[in-house]
Each structure stands twice: as structure tokens, then as C-alpha cells.
Design a protein around this motif. Structure first.
Motif, short mmCIF file in Angstrom:
data_model
loop_
_atom_site.label_atom_id
_atom_site.label_comp_id
_atom_site.label_asym_id
_atom_site.label_seq_id
_atom_site.Cartn_x
_atom_site.Cartn_y
_atom_site.Cartn_z
N ALA A 307 -13.76 1.34 15.89
CA ALA A 307 -13.44 2.00 14.66
C ALA A 307 -12.57 3.13 14.58
CB ALA A 307 -14.87 2.55 14.20
N ALA A 308 -12.25 3.67 15.54
CA ALA A 308 -11.39 4.73 15.80
C ALA A 308 -9.90 4.11 15.65
CB ALA A 308 -11.54 5.67 17.02
N ALA A 309 -9.72 2.85 16.24
CA ALA A 309 -8.58 2.19 16.39
C ALA A 309 -8.07 1.66 14.94
CB ALA A 309 -8.59 1.08 17.32
N VAL A 310 -9.14 1.01 14.38
CA VAL A 310 -8.86 0.49 12.80
C VAL A 310 -8.46 1.67 11.96
CG1 VAL A 310 -10.14 -0.39 10.90
CG2 VAL A 310 -10.37 -1.57 13.32
N PHE A 311 -9.35 2.74 12.09
CA PHE A 311 -9.10 3.90 11.35
C PHE A 311 -7.30 4.49 11.53
CE2 PHE A 311 -8.86 8.84 11.15
CZ PHE A 311 -8.91 9.09 9.93
N ALA A 312 -7.13 4.42 12.71
CA ALA A 312 -5.56 4.89 13.11
C ALA A 312 -4.37 4.07 12.57
CB ALA A 312 -5.31 5.32 14.68
N VAL A 313 -4.97 2.42 12.76
CA VAL A 313 -4.06 1.42 12.24
C VAL A 313 -4.02 1.59 10.54
CG1 VAL A 313 -3.87 -0.81 11.58
CG2 VAL A 313 -4.26 -0.15 14.01
N LEU A 314 -5.01 1.98 9.79
CA LEU A 314 -4.90 2.10 8.69
C LEU A 314 -4.03 3.31 8.11
CD1 LEU A 314 -8.63 1.22 7.46
CD2 LEU A 314 -6.66 -0.13 7.14
N LEU A 315 -4.07 4.51 9.03
CA LEU A 315 -3.29 5.43 8.69
C LEU A 315 -1.78 5.15 8.88
CD1 LEU A 315 -5.06 8.45 10.25
CD2 LEU A 315 -5.18 7.73 8.12
N VAL A 316 -1.65 4.18 9.94
CA VAL A 316 -0.20 3.77 10.08
C VAL A 316 0.54 2.92 8.95
CG1 VAL A 316 1.28 2.47 11.42
CG2 VAL A 316 -0.29 4.04 12.57
N VAL A 317 -0.63 2.36 8.34
CA VAL A 317 0.06 1.26 7.25
C VAL A 317 0.28 2.20 6.00
CG1 VAL A 317 -0.96 -0.49 5.79
CG2 VAL A 317 -1.32 -0.65 8.25
N ALA A 318 -0.96 3.22 5.77
CA ALA A 318 -0.68 4.05 4.70
C ALA A 318 0.63 4.77 4.52
CB ALA A 318 -1.78 5.19 4.51
N SER A 319 1.03 5.30 5.77
CA SER A 319 2.43 6.25 5.83
C SER A 319 3.42 5.15 5.53
CB SER A 319 2.43 6.47 7.33
OG SER A 319 2.90 5.46 8.04
N ALA A 320 3.55 4.09 5.51
CA ALA A 320 4.57 3.14 5.15
C ALA A 320 4.13 2.56 3.70
CB ALA A 320 4.76 2.11 6.20
N ALA A 321 3.19 2.71 3.00
CA ALA A 321 2.88 2.27 1.87
C ALA A 321 4.03 2.55 0.80
CB ALA A 321 1.56 3.25 1.15
N PRO A 322 4.28 1.08 0.26
CA PRO A 322 5.66 1.29 -0.55
C PRO A 322 5.58 1.85 -2.03
CG PRO A 322 4.58 -1.10 -0.54
CD PRO A 322 3.82 -0.15 0.28
N ASN A 323 4.15 1.66 -2.52
CA ASN A 323 4.09 2.44 -3.71
C ASN A 323 2.50 3.22 -3.94
OD1 ASN A 323 2.25 0.19 -4.36
ND2 ASN A 323 3.76 -0.88 -4.62
N PHE A 324 2.41 3.62 -5.03
CA PHE A 324 1.22 4.44 -5.29
C PHE A 324 -0.02 3.35 -5.36
CE2 PHE A 324 -2.14 6.04 -8.10
CZ PHE A 324 -2.48 7.10 -7.36
N LEU A 325 -0.01 2.26 -5.86
CA LEU A 325 -0.94 1.61 -5.98
C LEU A 325 -1.49 1.02 -4.70
CD1 LEU A 325 -3.07 -0.43 -7.69
CD2 LEU A 325 -1.21 -2.16 -7.68
N THR A 326 -0.39 0.82 -3.77
CA THR A 326 -1.07 0.36 -2.44
C THR A 326 -1.55 1.33 -1.37
OG1 THR A 326 0.99 -1.24 -2.42
CG2 THR A 326 0.05 -0.55 -0.24
N PHE A 327 -1.27 2.61 -1.58
CA PHE A 327 -1.62 3.87 -1.09
C PHE A 327 -2.94 3.86 -1.72
CE2 PHE A 327 -2.11 8.36 -0.59
CZ PHE A 327 -1.73 8.60 0.80
N ALA A 328 -3.26 3.85 -2.88
CA ALA A 328 -4.56 4.20 -3.61
C ALA A 328 -5.39 3.18 -3.08
CB ALA A 328 -4.31 4.39 -4.95
N LEU A 329 -5.04 1.95 -2.73
CA LEU A 329 -6.18 0.72 -2.45
C LEU A 329 -6.57 1.11 -1.08
CD1 LEU A 329 -4.29 -2.23 -4.14
CD2 LEU A 329 -6.57 -1.21 -4.85
N LEU A 330 -5.53 1.86 -0.14
CA LEU A 330 -5.91 2.12 1.29
C LEU A 330 -6.77 3.17 1.43
CD1 LEU A 330 -2.39 1.61 2.63
CD2 LEU A 330 -4.07 0.27 3.44
N MET A 331 -7.03 4.08 0.35
CA MET A 331 -7.95 5.04 0.41
C MET A 331 -9.39 4.85 0.59
SD MET A 331 -5.84 7.92 0.42
CE MET A 331 -4.95 6.82 1.52
#
Length: 453
Positions: A307-331
Motif C-alpha cells: 500500500a505504501a508503494a502504491v501510494f508513492a507511485v501515485l504521487l509520482v504520477v500526480a507530479s507529472a499530471a499534464p492537466n488539472f483534470l488528470t490531477f483531480a482524478l488522481l486525488m
């Protein structure tokens, strides 16, 4: 009806490996009372958090002053957290909680009185924030370990999950109500409501049937109890490495306020409304994560690390989110993964700990989880200011991911496991296996080779 301790605290037919219903702990009368009393208090707590930050900003016009207020609430846990665990092991937790809830209520009422009369200044807020931090040193380990007293070990994971869902649900309600009150009649009313809200958990604690509590044996007063707790954790790698992982995730991953503000301002060029929306989306995911975790009767440590690893990977993905919609969907996904890690780590540590040591161990857990904020927060904030919001979030995420991988490898080594990467049909994948499960010996010359099972 059984008259023994803990009677009625959990269904007799339930085993630790059974799945339980999402609201299984509601079968326990004491827990039901505790849950609904805390629901009222949690809403008040979130109202005060928002109103307090806004008040400090109004009084000083400084974001740094808001940071000082937060530090005063977190530093006591870092400095004195282990002593709170000693007190939780030594005294009646129910009576400790009645005392801490009463003091927390008085701090809210005091801030309300100072604000209503117009005499409040930032030093009043600092002093009351410090009092809240000092009380939390005792309240946190007592409240965390009292859950086991109410429901017993069989429902502990479920109850911890429901408590987290309770707190995160209040996060959806409290800030919204506080915002309306601040705009309409002023923040003093939020402080007043918070102070009065502590009446609910106090009444609940007084209404409990003490004969139905599963009480751990109290630790008598003695020398060296703090060191004894540290030695206990040091001798238990399964506890030690989970707590180490909690420290890294809490310090570098749970800086939501900092990087959400940075993304809202720097990346999306938006305002407070967007910031509030992103917080609400994450809170909604956290509630779902807590409720899903409540259905798990038990889980292995590897699930917590995953679960910790998945959380960290999602943060990595969010850091590269290309737009607001993608970032919001990751929250919501980040909220779900983060809460799953938090709940499973908390309950795993409590279940695995001797009841006589539980207060000291959970205080160490909370100390590293919360106490790292005054260090990780400024570091992540500096990275965001100096190199941009994306780098600030990515830096924290990479540290969290490295910690998850490192702890997984250490636990595997302690458990006598090795990493197996197999590309054979039927055995593809990556897994930890016992070290003695070595490579298959080559077949003798001329012998028929059977297909893999």
C-alpha cells in the motif's frame, strides 16, 4: 450472559482471519457510543483547524505564522510522545480520555472567548496551540489503544478503519461549515462550537459499560519503562521496520497541504476554491479507503508495504499530471491508497504488540508519523518554492517509494526470504520465496523432463 472481561465485545464465532462486515464493530455497544461521540467532536476539530489558520493569517498576514502554529501543535508529539505512551500503559485509558477531552474543550472555549471579546492576538493562539499539542501527547496513544479495549483484537482492524473513516468524513463537513461561519458571523463561532463538541465524547465515555471493556493489565510505575518500550520494538523487526516506513511516509508523503497549495497556485494558477475541491476529492478517497479496509479481517505486513508503494507511485504520477483534470482524478486514488496504508499499519502494529506494551509502541508509531511533519514539511515546501511544485512532490514521492522498497527488502531478509523473478510458463512474476527454495536442480542426463505444474 458472560460476566468475564470483554463480554459482548466481539462475536464469539469470529476469528482473526475472517472477513468482517464493513460496520462489524457497531455490534459492540461501547464502540457505537464512542464512534458517534467522536463524530461530533471531529467535525468541531476540523472547524477549529480552518478557523484557527484563518485567524492567524488575519492577525499577522503571514503564512510563516500559520506554520508556527502547526509546529507548536506537532512538536510536543515529537519531543514527548513516548512519555504519553508510558502514561497510557500505566493509567486507566478511559479516565485519561475524559481528562484530555475536557482540556481540549476548554482550549476551544478559551479561544472563542478571546475572539468574541476582540482581545485575541497571535500569541494567544500560539499558547493554546501548544496546550493542544501537549494534551495530544497523552490523548493520542490513549485513544488509539483504547480501541482494542472496546472491541478486542478480533475487530481491532475494523474499528481502526471506521475511526479513520469517521475523521475523514468530518473533514468533508467541518471545513465547509467553518467557511460559511467565518464569512457570515466570524470565526469565533467555530471555536465555540468546537469547544462544546467535546461534551459528546465525554458523555459517551461516561456512558460506557466498563464491565464490557477488555482491559490490558496496567503497567506499575517503575524506572526504565521508556527504554523498555524502545528495546521491545528494537527486538521485533516486524514492528521496527513498519514504524520506520511510517516515519518516511509521514515525513515526506503526507504533506498534502503544502503541495496542494503549490499546485493550485503555481501549476493551475487558481485560487482557494480549487484548493478546497482538491482537498475534498482526497478526503472522499480516504473515506472509501477506510471503509474498504474495515472489511478486511486481517492483512499481512506485505500488504501494508505494498500500500505504501502504491501510494508513492501515485504521487509520482500526480507530479507529472499534464492537466488539472488528470490531477483531480488522481486525488481520490491517492487518498484511498494513503488511508489504506495508514489503517493497515496502525492496526498491524497494535495487533502484533503485547497489550502491556501497546501504549508505548503506538506512541512511538504516532511520534514518527506525526512528529516528522515539522521537518518534512519545510523541506518539501523549500523544494516546491525553489524548483517548482512538480519537483517538490516528486522529491517526496521518490523518498517514499525508496523507503517502501528498502523496508520490503529488509523484512524479506529478516524473514529468510529472497526475491524470485521467474519467466517460466506458470511461474511468471516477481515474488519473495524462502531462501531454501533454491533453483531447481538440473535433471540427470537422459532423464525425461516433466512440464512445470
Amino acid at each position: 450472559m458472560s460476566s468475564g472481561p470483554g463480554a459482548g465485545s466481539a462475536p464469539a464465532s469470529l476469528t482473526e482471519n475472517d472477513k468482517v462486515s464493513t460496520f462489524g464493530s457497531f455490534q459492540v455497544r461501547n464502540y457505537r457510543i464512542h464512534f458517534f461521540g467522536n463524530a461530533i467532536s471531529n467535525i468541531g476539530t476540523w472547524m477549529q483547524r480552518i478557523a484557527q489558520d484563518w485567524l492567524v493569517h488575519e492577525l499577522t498576514g503571514s503564512a510563516a505564522a500559520v506554520g508556527v502554529t502547526l509546529a507548536l501543535q506537532f512538536l510536543p508529539m515529537l519531543l514527548f510522545g513516548l512519555y504519553g505512551g508510558v502514561l497510557a500503559d500505566r493509567f486507566d485509558k478511559r479516565m485519561l480520555l475524559i481528562g484530555t477531552q475536557a482540556v481540549l474543550g476548554v482550549t476551544g472555549l478559551s479561544l472563542a472567548a478571546l475572539t468574541f471579546t476582540g482581545v485575541v492576538n497571535v500569541y494567544h493562539v500560539y499558547a493554546l496551540a501548544l496546550v493542544v499539542g501537549l494534551v495530544t501527547v497523552v490523548d493520542n496513544p490513549a485513544r488509539q489503544t483504547f480501541v482494542s479495549d472496546m472491541v478486542g483484537p478480533r475487530l481491532l482492524r475494523n474499528a481502526v478503519s471506521l475511526n479513520s473513516a469517521n475523521f475523514q468524513s468530518a473533514r468533508l463537513i467541518g471545513p465547509a461549515v467553518a467557511g460559511v461561519l467565518i464569512a457570515a458571523v466570524g470565526g469565533a463561532w467555530a471555536f465555540l462550537i468546537n469547544g462544546l463538541s467535546f461534551v459528546a465524547p465525554i458523555i459517551g465515555l461516561l456512558m460506557m459499560r466498563t464491565s464490557e471493556l477488555t482491559r490490558a493489565e496496567r503497567v506499575p510505575r517503575g524506572r526504565g519503562q521508556l527504554r523498555e518500550g524502545l528495546r521491545y520494538v528494537g527486538g521485533r523487526p516486524d514492528l521496527l521496520w513498519v514504524i520506520v516506513l511510517v516515519g518516511f511516509i509521514g515525513t515526506f508523503g503526507y504533506n498534502f497541504a503544502i503541495w496542494l497549495v503549490a499546485f493550485t497556485d503555481q501549476v493551475f494558477a487558481s485560487g482557494a476554491g480549487t484548493y478546497g475541491l482538491l482537498n475534498s476529492l482526497m478526503a472522499a478517497g480516504s473515506v472509501i479507503g477506510a471503509l474498504l479496509a474495515a472489511r478486511r479481517g486481517s492483512s499481512r505486513i506485505r500488504f501494508t508495504v505494498a500500500a505504501a508503494a502504491v501510494f508513492a507511485v501515485l504521487l509520482v504520477v500526480a507530479s507529472a499530471a499534464p492537466n488539472f483534470l488528470t490531477f483531480a482524478l488522481l486525488m481520490p486514488l491517492i487518498g484511498l491508497a494513503g488511508m489504506t496504508f495508514q489503517v493497515t499499519a496502525n492496526s498491524t502494529v497494535q495487533i502484533s504488540t503485547d497489550p502491556a506494551m501497546r501504549g508505548r509502541v503506538i506512541s512511538l508509531f504516532m511520534m514518527v508519523f506525526v512528529g516528522g511533519t515539522p521537518f518534512g514539511g519545510p523541506l518539501v515546501g523549500w523544494l516546491s518554492d525553489a524548483f517548482g511544485a512538480r519537483i517538490g512532490l516528486l522529491g517526496g514521492a521518490v523518498v517514499c517509494l525508496a523507503a517502501a522498497v528498502g523496508v520490503a527488502m529488509m523484512l524479506a531478509r529478516v524473514g529468510g526470504l529472497r526475491l524470485r523473478i521467474s519467466l517460466r510458463a506458470g511461474r511468471r512474476g516477481v515474488a519473495f520465496v524462502p531462501r531454501e527454495e533454491s533453483r531447481e536442480a538440473p535433471a540427470p542426463a537422459g532423464a525425461a523432463v516433466r512440464p512445470a505444474a
